[in-house]
Design an enzyme around this catalytic site. Structure first.
Site, PDB file in Angstrom:
ATOM      1  N   ARG A  30       0.713  -1.410  -0.100  1.00  0.00           N
ATOM      2  CA  ARG A  30      -0.141  -0.197   0.032  1.00  0.00           C
ATOM      3  C   ARG A  30       0.762   1.255  -0.001  1.00  0.00           C
ATOM      4  O   ARG A  30       0.503   2.318   0.459  1.00  0.00           O
ATOM      5  CB  ARG A  30      -0.882  -0.043   1.246  1.00  0.00           C
ATOM      6  CG  ARG A  30      -1.971  -1.233   1.192  1.00  0.00           C
ATOM      7  CD  ARG A  30      -3.183  -1.121   2.034  1.00  0.00           C
ATOM      8  NE  ARG A  30      -4.010  -2.049   2.200  1.00  0.00           N
ATOM      9  CZ  ARG A  30      -4.542  -2.438   3.240  1.00  0.00           C
ATOM     10  NH1 ARG A  30      -4.525  -1.834   4.292  1.00  0.00           N
ATOM     11  NH2 ARG A  30      -5.653  -3.430   3.190  1.00  0.00           N
ATOM     12  N   ARG A  34      -3.412   6.036   0.134  1.00  0.00           N
ATOM     13  CA  ARG A  34      -4.017   7.337   0.790  1.00  0.00           C
ATOM     14  C   ARG A  34      -3.224   7.854   1.714  1.00  0.00           C
ATOM     15  O   ARG A  34      -3.477   9.098   2.271  1.00  0.00           O
ATOM     16  CB  ARG A  34      -5.395   6.663   1.710  1.00  0.00           C
ATOM     17  CG  ARG A  34      -6.554   6.263   1.024  1.00  0.00           C
ATOM     18  CD  ARG A  34      -7.513   5.589   1.772  1.00  0.00           C
ATOM     19  NE  ARG A  34      -6.986   4.331   2.187  1.00  0.00           N
ATOM     20  CZ  ARG A  34      -7.574   3.344   3.173  1.00  0.00           C
ATOM     21  NH1 ARG A  34      -8.772   3.871   3.795  1.00  0.00           N
ATOM     22  NH2 ARG A  34      -7.300   2.371   3.484  1.00  0.00           N
ATOM     23  N   ARG A  43      -7.469  11.151  -6.732  1.00  0.00           N
ATOM     24  CA  ARG A  43      -8.656  10.493  -6.030  1.00  0.00           C
ATOM     25  C   ARG A  43      -9.903  11.496  -6.209  1.00  0.00           C
ATOM     26  O   ARG A  43     -11.104  10.923  -5.993  1.00  0.00           O
ATOM     27  CB  ARG A  43      -8.497   9.280  -4.995  1.00  0.00           C
ATOM     28  CG  ARG A  43      -7.849   8.342  -5.419  1.00  0.00           C
ATOM     29  CD  ARG A  43      -8.725   7.290  -6.156  1.00  0.00           C
ATOM     30  NE  ARG A  43     -10.031   7.151  -5.528  1.00  0.00           N
ATOM     31  CZ  ARG A  43     -10.440   6.315  -4.376  1.00  0.00           C
ATOM     32  NH1 ARG A  43      -9.391   5.760  -3.640  1.00  0.00           N
ATOM     33  NH2 ARG A  43     -11.528   6.347  -3.838  1.00  0.00           N
ATOM     34  N   ASP A  79      -6.737  -3.533  -6.910  1.00  0.00           N
ATOM     35  CA  ASP A  79      -7.510  -3.830  -5.921  1.00  0.00           C
ATOM     36  C   ASP A  79      -7.716  -5.296  -5.946  1.00  0.00           C
ATOM     37  O   ASP A  79      -7.852  -5.684  -7.017  1.00  0.00           O
ATOM     38  CB  ASP A  79      -8.817  -3.152  -5.692  1.00  0.00           C
ATOM     39  CG  ASP A  79      -9.531  -3.290  -4.470  1.00  0.00           C
ATOM     40  OD1 ASP A  79      -9.178  -2.458  -3.536  1.00  0.00           O
ATOM     41  OD2 ASP A  79     -10.231  -4.279  -4.128  1.00  0.00           O
ATOM     42  N   TYR A 154     -14.685 -12.852   0.503  1.00  0.00           N
ATOM     43  CA  TYR A 154     -15.456 -11.638  -0.109  1.00  0.00           C
ATOM     44  C   TYR A 154     -16.742 -11.965  -0.616  1.00  0.00           C
ATOM     45  O   TYR A 154     -17.768 -11.446  -0.384  1.00  0.00           O
ATOM     46  CB  TYR A 154     -14.582 -10.877  -0.907  1.00  0.00           C
ATOM     47  CG  TYR A 154     -13.569 -10.063  -0.142  1.00  0.00           C
ATOM     48  CD1 TYR A 154     -13.843  -9.081   0.808  1.00  0.00           C
ATOM     49  CD2 TYR A 154     -12.242 -10.077  -0.536  1.00  0.00           C
ATOM     50  CE1 TYR A 154     -13.001  -8.057   1.445  1.00  0.00           C
ATOM     51  CE2 TYR A 154     -11.313  -9.323   0.231  1.00  0.00           C
ATOM     52  CZ  TYR A 154     -11.715  -8.231   0.913  1.00  0.00           C
ATOM     53  OH  TYR A 154     -10.716  -7.821   1.667  1.00  0.00           O
TER      54      TYR A 154
END
Length: 349
Positions: A30, A34, A43, A79, A154
């Site tokens: 990552r 962010r 974004r 992702d 998921y």
């Protein structure tokens, strides 16, 4: 299969192939995301899934941490659920929640209805890899995908889950349905990684993020055969292949047995202990606790030095090499300046 790039000076590729790197390589899971203001600026005008299917945006976001931090490898911005979208599964990434599946997969009929990966749907991912191979110069590019078990969780739970209760229930009560599901998901994972490899990635990483929820016996019986098939079908590319999960101390040997050449280690397990579990000849990646990055520079420096010392002990114990990384992904509130300073420290030592 495309001819791989020749990157003889790459510390990352040296460490993961049993050679002696000129410095300990470092990259962060990552690292693109962010924690970076330049990422947040991009974004602001693109949602997550749209960004993952825009080749030029993927290229730019992947390059951001390489430019800023000087890391030794780039990992493709994507992702874990992108290949599920490529197979036509209706899902969304909800802010503050994560991936949400519109119609969870919970019966044999649901599994029968799952479609294979459509290469055309994921063409932007391959296009992004091609752009990156040209833009990264001597920095290797890591492609990635989710492992069949984590994708299954998921799909069955309908989104992120703490206990994976429905997942384990299907696994134990409906083993035929379970293995049919994981077989289809292994095909999807292989197809997604093959597209990246054919486009030119230099290494791959398979994230089995939730495998740590399983006992070793259940992992070996219900998960390992499918993950092993993923690695077996891609071994012919001859690239380094990393297998990573969280809370997988008891599974490290079984994860290495799947055919990975590198095993990712989280912060709960010492690298020296991981070396004995994964077996001689397997390289290790890890394993600074991401929360340490929020504790101020003195704590970061102490912990980083300890990881490097542990990595040296692991190599002495038989590990093929050590790649400095976190034990999981960069937290969004991490100061990017700390990451840059950490890269400089690891390189200096």
């Amino acid at each position: 299969m495309n001819t791989r790039r020749d990157l003889p000076e790459s510390p990352y590729l040296a460490a993961v192939t049993g050679r002696t790197p000129r410095r300990t390589p470092v990259w962060f899971m990552r690292q693109a995301g962010r924690s970076l203001p330049e990422y947040r600026a991009l974004r602001a005008n693109h949602n997550m899934l749209a960004a993952c299917f825009d080749a030029e945006l993927v290229c730019e976001i992947t390059l951001q941490p390489v430019r800023r931090h000087g890391v030794d490898a780039a990992i493709l911005f994507s992702d874990i659920v992108v290949p599920l979208l490529g197979a036509g599964i209706d899902l969304d990434i909800v802010a503050g929640v994560g991936p949400v599946i519109a119609a969870p997969v919970r019966t044999a009929a649901d599994v029968d209805e799952l479609k294979p990966l459509d290469p055309q749907r994921i063409q932007p991912v391959a296009d992004a890899v091609a752009l990156l191979v040209g833009a990264l110069g001597e920095v290797p590019l890591i492609g990635f995908a989710g492992a069949p078990f984590t994708l299954a969780s998921y799909l069955i739970e309908g989104g992120p889950s703490r206990h994976h209760a429905r997942t384990k229930a299907m696994m134990l009560a409906q083993p035929d349905t379970w293995h049919a599901l994981l077989g289809k998901l292994a095909d999807i994972t292989v197809g997604f990684l093959r597209a990246q490899l054919d486009a030119g990635v230099d290494a791959i990483q398979v994230f089995d993020s939730w495998a740590g929820a399983l006992s070793l016996a259940d992992y070996r019986a219900y998960v390992q055969p499918h993950s092993a098939r993923v690695f077996a079908e891609l071994a012919g590319y001859g690239v380094p292949m990393t297998h990573f999960g969280v809370g997988t101390a008891e599974l490290l040997g079984a994860m290495a047995d799947c055919g990975a050449t590198v095993v990712g280690v989280d912060w709960r397990t010492s690298l020296a202990a991981a070396a004995s579990r994964a077996g001689a000849g397997t390289a290790l990646q890890g394993n600074l606790d991401p929360v340490v990055l929020l504790a101020g520079w003195p704590a970061v420096e102490r912990a980083a030095r300890a990881v490097l010392d542990d990595g040296r002990r692991a190599v002495e114990a038989g590990a093929a090499g050590h790649v400095f990384n976190l034990g999981h992904g960069v937290l969004p509130e991490t100061d990017p300046g700390v990451l840059t300073e950490l890269v400089s420290l690891v390189h200096s030592l």
